[in-house]
Design a protein around this motif. Sequence first.
Motif, PDB file in Angstrom:
ATOM      1  N   ARG A   1      -3.628   7.178   0.825  1.00 30.43           N
ATOM      2  CA  ARG A   1      -3.329   6.785   2.208  1.00 30.43           C
ATOM      3  C   ARG A   1      -1.921   7.173   2.640  1.00 30.43           C
ATOM      4  O   ARG A   1      -1.520   6.867   3.759  1.00 30.43           O
ATOM      5  N   CYS A   2      -1.182   7.817   1.755  1.00 28.87           N
ATOM      6  CA  CYS A   2       0.179   8.257   2.079  1.00 28.87           C
ATOM      7  C   CYS A   2       0.323   9.742   1.769  1.00 28.87           C
ATOM      8  O   CYS A   2      -0.045  10.185   0.673  1.00 28.87           O
ATOM      9  N   VAL A   3       0.855  10.498   2.703  1.00 28.99           N
ATOM     10  CA  VAL A   3       1.146  11.903   2.437  1.00 28.99           C
ATOM     11  C   VAL A   3       2.220  12.005   1.351  1.00 28.99           C
ATOM     12  O   VAL A   3       2.150  12.852   0.464  1.00 28.99           O
ATOM     13  N   VAL A   4       3.216  11.121   1.444  1.00 26.17           N
ATOM     14  CA  VAL A   4       4.196  10.954   0.368  1.00 26.17           C
ATOM     15  C   VAL A   4       4.287   9.472   0.051  1.00 26.17           C
ATOM     16  O   VAL A   4       4.872   8.709   0.818  1.00 26.17           O
ATOM     17  N   PRO A   5       3.684   9.000  -1.039  1.00 25.89           N
ATOM     18  CA  PRO A   5       3.826   7.599  -1.428  1.00 25.89           C
ATOM     19  C   PRO A   5       5.191   7.345  -2.051  1.00 25.89           C
ATOM     20  O   PRO A   5       5.901   8.284  -2.429  1.00 25.89           O
ATOM     21  N   ALA A   6       5.548   6.074  -2.156  1.00 33.08           N
ATOM     22  CA  ALA A   6       6.910   5.710  -2.573  1.00 33.08           C
ATOM     23  C   ALA A   6       7.273   6.249  -3.946  1.00 33.08           C
ATOM     24  O   ALA A   6       8.428   6.614  -4.186  1.00 33.08           O
TER      25      ALA A   6
ATOM     26  N   LEU B   1       1.064  -4.571   7.874  1.00 33.76           N
ATOM     27  CA  LEU B   1       1.335  -4.869   6.470  1.00 33.76           C
ATOM     28  C   LEU B   1       0.306  -5.846   5.920  1.00 33.76           C
ATOM     29  O   LEU B   1      -0.020  -6.850   6.576  1.00 33.76           O
ATOM     30  N   PRO B   2      -0.210  -5.607   4.733  1.00 38.38           N
ATOM     31  CA  PRO B   2      -1.079  -6.594   4.094  1.00 38.38           C
ATOM     32  C   PRO B   2      -0.307  -7.887   3.791  1.00 38.38           C
ATOM     33  O   PRO B   2       0.927  -7.915   3.789  1.00 38.38           O
ATOM     34  N   GLU B   3      -1.035  -8.956   3.542  1.00 41.78           N
ATOM     35  CA  GLU B   3      -0.424 -10.243   3.197  1.00 41.78           C
ATOM     36  C   GLU B   3       0.470 -10.102   1.971  1.00 41.78           C
ATOM     37  O   GLU B   3       0.193  -9.308   1.070  1.00 41.78           O
ATOM     38  N   GLU B   4       1.529 -10.871   1.947  1.00 38.63           N
ATOM     39  CA  GLU B   4       2.444 -10.956   0.806  1.00 38.63           C
ATOM     40  C   GLU B   4       3.225  -9.662   0.566  1.00 38.63           C
ATOM     41  O   GLU B   4       3.763  -9.447  -0.530  1.00 38.63           O
TER      42      GLU B   4
ATOM     43  N   GLY C   1       0.799  -1.223   0.000  1.00 43.84           N
ATOM     44  CA  GLY C   1       0.000   0.000   0.000  1.00 43.84           C
ATOM     45  C   GLY C   1       0.825   1.263   0.000  1.00 43.84           C
ATOM     46  O   GLY C   1       0.279   2.368   0.134  1.00 43.84           O
ATOM     47  N   PHE C   2       2.142   1.144  -0.195  1.00 44.85           N
ATOM     48  CA  PHE C   2       3.007   2.312  -0.124  1.00 44.85           C
ATOM     49  C   PHE C   2       3.008   3.138  -1.419  1.00 44.85           C
ATOM     50  O   PHE C   2       3.690   4.159  -1.494  1.00 44.85           O
TER      51      PHE C   2
END
Length: 268
Positions: free
Chosen positions: A108-113, A205-208, A102-103
Amino acid sequence: MILYKYMRADAAKAILSGRSIGFSNPHTFNDPFELTAAYPPQVDLPIPSFLDSVQTWAKQSIWSENHGVLCLTRNPLNPLMWAHYGDEHRGVVLGIDVEKSGFLDAQRCVVPAQYGNIIYTHTRPTHSMLPLKGIPILVGHTHHYPAGHEEKLQRTFLQKPACWAYEEEVRVVKCLSDRDNNGTNPSGTFKEIPAENKTLFCYELPEESIKEIYFGMRHPLLQSSSAVSDVLQEYLELYPNLTAYGCRLSPTTWNIDSFDISKPLADQ
């Protein structure tokens, strides 16, 4: 896309068993220049300068206390990173799928990857930022990526001195405010865990989410062939779908090489 996190072996076991990874407030980082690029000094006169420094401190504190940062890197085989963050080659590196985790989620992230590449410069910014456009950022209550505020976000979270360039860092920033009794807010679910001189905000963390693990060349797993099966089994019981690698010195260069150690175990 897989990005990497260097750490001690015991920290990796905690992440795998808890299926969570820690975000930290920026003011707890080892670089004292964190957050300073966003607020260059504006005046030289003593009294206005003092007032400006107080306002700067307050703004930096608000940003830091309300946000958590996860620091990742592109390279799992960086000798300096192993020495500085991988427990002097006794630790491990985890490979994290930033999409599954989800990064990459801009809601859901102010700064995503994908926007979190660190900008390394030899010169510290001293000029004011351009006037902001669009909807203002409500610090501590903005959980999404606020498009139109790129310079503000970069100057706040993503600018570092050039001496850190060896880290090849990519950051994910999440808002930590507005959590309910379960530790959940629009950015995810977090559990606060005391650590050395700081608090870790462990994100579920989500699965996988975790795909790979690299064992440093001084890790006990690599010290004897008889240890490989037992030690590796400990990690695979925590996270069965990991692909595991060992690290070793390249015979012809100053680099570190990796080799797959999960296949022999799977073939038994």
